[in-house]
Write an enzyme that holds these catalytic residues in place. Structure first.
Site, PDB file in Angstrom:
ATOM      1  N   ASP A  88      -6.430   1.412  -9.343  1.00  0.00           N
ATOM      2  CA  ASP A  88      -6.803   2.590 -10.123  1.00  0.00           C
ATOM      3  C   ASP A  88      -6.951   2.197 -11.596  1.00  0.00           C
ATOM      4  O   ASP A  88      -6.006   1.674 -12.197  1.00  0.00           O
ATOM      5  CB  ASP A  88      -5.709   3.653  -9.974  1.00  0.00           C
ATOM      6  CG  ASP A  88      -6.126   5.019 -10.510  1.00  0.00           C
ATOM      7  OD1 ASP A  88      -6.941   5.067 -11.455  1.00  0.00           O
ATOM      8  OD2 ASP A  88      -5.622   6.030  -9.999  1.00  0.00           O
ATOM      9  N   GLU A 132       0.859  -1.186   0.000  1.00  0.00           N
ATOM     10  CA  GLU A 132       0.000   0.000   0.000  1.00  0.00           C
ATOM     11  C   GLU A 132       0.896   1.238   0.000  1.00  0.00           C
ATOM     12  O   GLU A 132       1.730   1.400   0.888  1.00  0.00           O
ATOM     13  CB  GLU A 132      -0.918   0.005   1.229  1.00  0.00           C
ATOM     14  CG  GLU A 132      -1.772   1.245   1.370  1.00  0.00           C
ATOM     15  CD  GLU A 132      -2.570   1.561   0.113  1.00  0.00           C
ATOM     16  OE1 GLU A 132      -2.431   2.697  -0.389  1.00  0.00           O
ATOM     17  OE2 GLU A 132      -3.322   0.686  -0.366  1.00  0.00           O
TER      18      GLU A 132
END
Length: 203
Positions: A107, A59
């Site tokens: 994304d 992350e």
């Protein structure tokens, strides 16, 4: 609601035992990697259910990673680790390591000029091929239908083996084994379909 940035997150992560800070870092075989782990809901649940396996989450946003780190500490998980970095910088030390890679709600980079940033673009597929074990698998979940179709085309173009796929995970045969991310729970509750594909490099 948008998560407020924690300006002290990087500093707090330095003291978290389950955050990988020094490389190379040895990860045992039979491990799972999630790219874009977010708050870690899915990966932490998998780690709880499979204490004999190692789970690693990447992350890049410290504020979000800290939430996962604190959750794992509270649960006293010793088989769950976090890398706080961008995927391109984080995977040089894990050749042949992971049996399973999860790409969860990454994304979609919807603008055409940004297609090379999508995590199923050939550059990233080559990275995954190096860090997967010989019979390793990749599983992807996304709520973005256009990104899903583009991904299927990218997999076919690059000669990968599509094992399973569905455009509505919640209504499919794979739903019973599906562990949801927090993002996924939100969109399923709103009636949004979740796309899923499982693939490998081995024919």
């Amino acid at each position: 609601m948008r998560l407020r940035n924690n300006k002290n997150a990087k500093l707090e992560l330095e003291s978290c035992e389950n955050v990988i800070k020094n490389f190379p870092f040895k990860v045992e075989k039979n491990s799972t990697l999630e790219i874009g782990m977010g708050k870690g809901q899915m990966l932490i649940e998998l780690a709880q259910k499979n204490p004999q396996k190692i789970f690693v989450g990447i992350e890049k946003y410290p504020t979000v990673a800290l939430i996962a780190a604190k959750k794992a500490k509270k649960l006293e998980l010793n088989n769950f680790f976090i890398i706080v970095d961008d995927v391109e910088n984080a995977l040089d030390f894990f050749e042949g390591t992971f049996d399973l890679i999860w790409l969860t709600f990454s994304d979609p980079w919807p603008k055409k000029r940004h297609y090379k940033r999508r995590l199923t673009y050939e550059k990233f597929l080559k990275i995954y091929s190096k860090i997967l074990s010989e019979n390793g698998l990749i599983k992807l979940k996304t709520d973005n239908d256009d990104f899903f179709q583009w991904t299927l085309e990218s997999l076919e173009k690059n000669g990968l083996n599509i094992i399973n796929k569905t455009s509505d995970l919640e209504k499919s045969e794979f739903a019973k084994d599906n562990v949801k991310t927090s993002y996924e729970q939100k969109f399923v509750s709103l009636g949004k379909n979740i796309n899923f594909v499982e693939f490998s490099f081995k024919k």
